[in-house]
Design an enzyme around this catalytic site. Structure first.
Site, short mmCIF file in Angstrom:
data_model
loop_
_atom_site.label_atom_id
_atom_site.label_comp_id
_atom_site.label_asym_id
_atom_site.label_seq_id
_atom_site.Cartn_x
_atom_site.Cartn_y
_atom_site.Cartn_z
N ASP A 63 35.89 60.41 29.33
CA ASP A 63 34.76 59.85 28.61
C ASP A 63 33.52 60.70 28.86
OD1 ASP A 63 33.60 58.03 26.88
OD2 ASP A 63 33.00 56.67 28.49
N HIS B 200 21.03 57.61 24.77
CA HIS B 200 21.74 56.67 25.64
C HIS B 200 21.56 57.06 27.11
CE1 HIS B 200 24.89 54.13 27.35
NE2 HIS B 200 25.48 55.21 27.83
N ARG C 137 17.88 54.45 37.32
CA ARG C 137 17.03 55.36 38.11
C ARG C 137 15.68 55.50 37.40
NH1 ARG C 137 21.72 57.55 37.17
NH2 ARG C 137 20.79 58.63 35.40
N GLU D 23 30.36 49.56 24.54
CA GLU D 23 29.73 50.85 24.23
C GLU D 23 30.34 51.37 22.93
OE1 GLU D 23 29.81 53.54 27.60
OE2 GLU D 23 28.07 52.51 28.48
N GLU E 45 31.40 54.09 20.66
CA GLU E 45 31.74 55.50 20.81
C GLU E 45 32.72 55.94 19.73
OE1 GLU E 45 32.87 56.84 24.66
OE2 GLU E 45 31.64 55.36 25.74
N ASP F 204 34.06 51.39 24.85
CA ASP F 204 34.16 51.59 26.29
C ASP F 204 33.50 50.39 26.99
OD1 ASP F 204 34.27 52.72 28.85
OD2 ASP F 204 32.39 53.81 28.55
N ARG G 281 28.24 46.16 33.80
CA ARG G 281 27.04 46.85 34.29
C ARG G 281 26.72 46.52 35.73
NH1 ARG G 281 27.07 50.75 30.59
NH2 ARG G 281 26.85 49.92 28.48
N GLN H 93 29.17 48.31 37.89
CA GLN H 93 28.86 49.74 37.83
C GLN H 93 27.66 50.10 38.70
OE1 GLN H 93 28.32 51.11 33.79
NE2 GLN H 93 27.88 53.22 34.38
N LYS I 242 34.72 50.18 34.37
CA LYS I 242 35.17 50.68 33.08
C LYS I 242 36.68 50.56 32.90
CE LYS I 242 31.25 53.13 31.93
NZ LYS I 242 30.58 53.15 30.61
N THR J 264 39.71 49.39 27.39
CA THR J 264 39.05 50.28 26.43
C THR J 264 39.76 50.04 25.11
OG1 THR J 264 38.68 51.93 28.16
CG2 THR J 264 38.48 52.69 25.88
N THR K 199 28.50 56.66 24.58
CA THR K 199 27.79 55.73 23.70
C THR K 199 26.88 56.48 22.74
OG1 THR K 199 27.75 54.24 25.56
CG2 THR K 199 26.34 53.68 23.69
N GLU L 292 21.02 48.60 26.37
CA GLU L 292 19.87 49.30 25.78
C GLU L 292 19.10 48.39 24.84
OE1 GLU L 292 20.90 53.48 24.47
OE2 GLU L 292 22.88 52.75 25.02
#
Lengths: 436, 436
Positions: free
Chosen positions: B133, B140, B149, B205, B207, B239, B243, B246, B259, B263, B365, B379
């Site tokens: 991936d 994104h 971050r 996600e 994709e 995907d 969160r 993660q 993840k 999928t 994404t 998002e």
């Protein structure tokens, strides 16, 4: 479970299995996939006994064993056998043990199924659907973390999560694998943007590989008490690593090209059953947190860890041409793992992720707490700053072209026969021409 | 290459293929693996034309085409066809196009090979040996990076490296997939140590998936000028992402359990050939660096990107019971990708890593620069802070049990027929009992 098959006094009619230093005594009986060297024969499952392979296709032909387990060995991979689960494979090992004992009545017939190990070549033992690499030595995590992140070598999640990532299946090869030095994006000292060049900081990682036996259905996590039933056996695993490529690429989604060019495993899978006598309590140092409940069980505390001695040797091209033997770089032990095999299985499936027979889990680099037990050059040489001196006067900060790396491992315990893993051997070739 | 098969005036004797809104006009001809719904028939390759599937096993039986490509479709997966490479599959598509045109002389015979799409069920189109991936939308990467971050949303490597990681093959499912909400280690607000609980921040996600055609040998990177020859086609890919799991697990080795529980891909693979008219120049905004030489080529500059419209819809359990249609959450475009498909292939193999036929690459994404084009809830809702309002008054910060997520996509260009991708549909079930 320790049973008759582990009796240290058992001897085999294959006499080479009976010496004290044999990797493959009758107490071991590991599985591989092989054929006669240099032929176009079909690859097929076999087990090792002394310096011989017992061809399981030939054994089937003899009719000496009739079982679903042996039927499952009639293809070119071990996946169907693995899928049968721990109870079936344990029974199969007992049947095979009886056939190979000195008192076997079928020696003449069985001798027709033997091929000297010196005359075989190996394939991967199974189709590896997914390969996951863990990071279970806290010493390795701390040593390497210090080089990548001097201010926070060990991240806060380390003591709670068996940290792992999905690796690359396609480039896993069996012992004897060679590969060109990888190219990749590297940021040279003092620069901010990268160049695309051959790796300058190529390394090995000394790991154990764990082969999944029976899988689990998607959405149905494996509980700790059942986890051991999903493990077929262990091998040696060299997770070749391009440290300079890794340093630049690994944030935020982890290692990718730095690891996916090659991974080398030993051909023989030592079964969970053979390792039973070498199980030891899983303990943590004072001050370390206990595992969360979904990663805890009584049997894991009392016998979750496995005492496997590991070592890594190097033989450079010059050493080979000078007739010098490989040189031992370090020794460690699987008990240096912060997590047990059962914890890796339970963790991996705790999300609902399904494991399939033949999936491979890497332990992560097995480094111990003391000097001489570091499982990778980056640790031994402190990021390349203190190169290792070899017996012929060469030095190594990282691997050079022509270097051969040899992983070895064995189990030993008073009152039991030594169980060997054989070796996982791989050699670095020069970077391929034309790659840029 | 745009050829006769893309002529917008071509019509099929399968009349449902000729409407302006058809996903599968004769200019598309995507491949899938399917069987009649609810039967124990063998799954087999098929192509879509209008509202019908053309069964390739049946086509073989008719003898109307004799080719290595059709022979390669006689199994239960598309891997053998994919492995034949771009030139062979392009020729196969031309042959199939001729058979399906209004002027075909074989309509009566071919009609016996049709199965209405309303009566089929799908399998995965191929064995996916490895799944990778990527993370190719800079929007994104910036949007999510800001949440993980705040001080450094976009890391320094982003503009140089097509950042990617190895994903989990075993849990990839075809449209219609359901899965229990994953459990995992989560650090609750204000806490320092984790609990093991059901995910609270479950996300999708949006994709594209890219299927590899002909593979490359280990140690032999694919050059940019050859990369397109190694791509079989594209599908939609969800995907699914946990969160909260993660956020705790992803350092330093990347996403893992967050993840690997599921999928979902669309069943139909739209071939590279069908997408030829929708290729557009690959451009970068002023101030962005050019790609390094090993990721650059003239054809990549002039036609490396692909104009694919993407959208994601949600239908909650309440919406279903109220008879409400799915609600569109966002729309984006594959041209929002910072890297092209050829760059992903060249990058992936630049280390020497080998790709195999049927390997799957996720684009990452696809989020655009503007509001309404974010390809994931994290998002859209700014990390859950601004929930989305749905037409029936429900709100969603993240996905709830019973939610169905529907990805859609199509290509459109003046002077060409619309090419549809169909949909990738997946539904969240409640967390499985007994997992802890």
């Amino acid at each position: 479970m320790i049973d008759e098959t582990h009796d240290p006094d058992l001897l085999s009619w294959v006499e080479s299995a009976n010496g004290p230093e044999a990797d493959f005594p009758i107490q071991n009986l590991p599985f591989a996939v092989l054929r006669r060297n240099g032929t176009a024969e079909r690859f097929r499952p076999a087990l090792a006994i002394g310096d011989q392979a017992l061809d399981l296709h030939e054994l089937h032909r003899t009719g000496l064993i009739r079982s679903s387990a042996l039927d499952a060995c009639m293809g070119s991979t071990l996946n169907p056998l693995m899928a049968l689960g721990a109870a079936v494979t344990a029974g199969f090992r007992r049947d095979l043990s009886r056939l190979l004992r000195v008192d076997s009545k079928h020696v003449k017939t069985l001798e027709t199924c033997l091929i000297p190990l010196s005359q075989v070549e190996y394939a991967l033992p199974c189709e590896i659907g997914d390969y996951t690499d863990f990071f279970t030595s806290i010493h390795h995590a701390t040593n390497t973390g210090r080089l990548f992140r001097p201010d926070s070598p060990l991240l806060p999640n380390y003591r709670w999560v068996p940290v792992g990532y999905h690796g690359r299946s396609s480039s896993i090869g069996v012992s004897g694998q060679t590969f060109p030095r990888p190219r990749g994006q590297i940021v040279l000292p003092g620069e901010e943007s990268p160049v695309f060049e051959a790796c300058r900081r190529l390394d090995y990682e000394l790991e154990l590989g764990i082969f999944v036996g029976a899988g689990n259905a998607q959405g149905q996590p494996v509980q700790m008490d059942d986890a051991a039933d999903h493990v077929f056996g262990l091998c040696l695993l060299n997770d070749w690593s391009a440290r300079d490529i890794q340093a630049w690429e690994y944030q935020p989604l982890g290692p990718f090209l730095a690891k996916n060019f090659a991974t080398t495993i030993s051909p023989w899978i030592v079964t969970s059953d053979a390792l039973a006598p070498f199980r030891v309590p899983w303990t943590r140092a004072d001050g370390e947190p206990d595992a969360l409940p979904h990663l805890s069980s009584e049997s894991n505390r009392t016998q979750g860890a496995i005492d496997v001695h590991l070592e890594v040797q190097i033989q450079t091209a010059s050493m080979r041409s000078q007739g010098l033997p490989p040189y031992t770089l370090s020794r460690s032990n699987f008990t240096d793992s912060y997590w047990t095999v059962s914890q890796l299985v339970a963790h991996h499936t705790s999300s609902g992720c399904n494991l399939r027979a033949g999936d491979l889990l890497g332990s992560g680099t097995m480094s111990g707490a003391v000097a001489g037990s570091e499982g990778a050059l980056i640790e031994i040489t402190r990021g390349g700053a203190n190169p290792v001196s070899l017996p012929n006067g060469e030095t190594r900060a990282f691997l050079e072209d022509g270097d051969t790396v040899i992983l070895g491992g064995y189990c030993a315990r008073q009152g039991f026969r030594r169980i060997g893993f054989g070796t996982a051997v791989g050699t670095v070739l020069p970077a391929a021409p034309g790659a840029a």
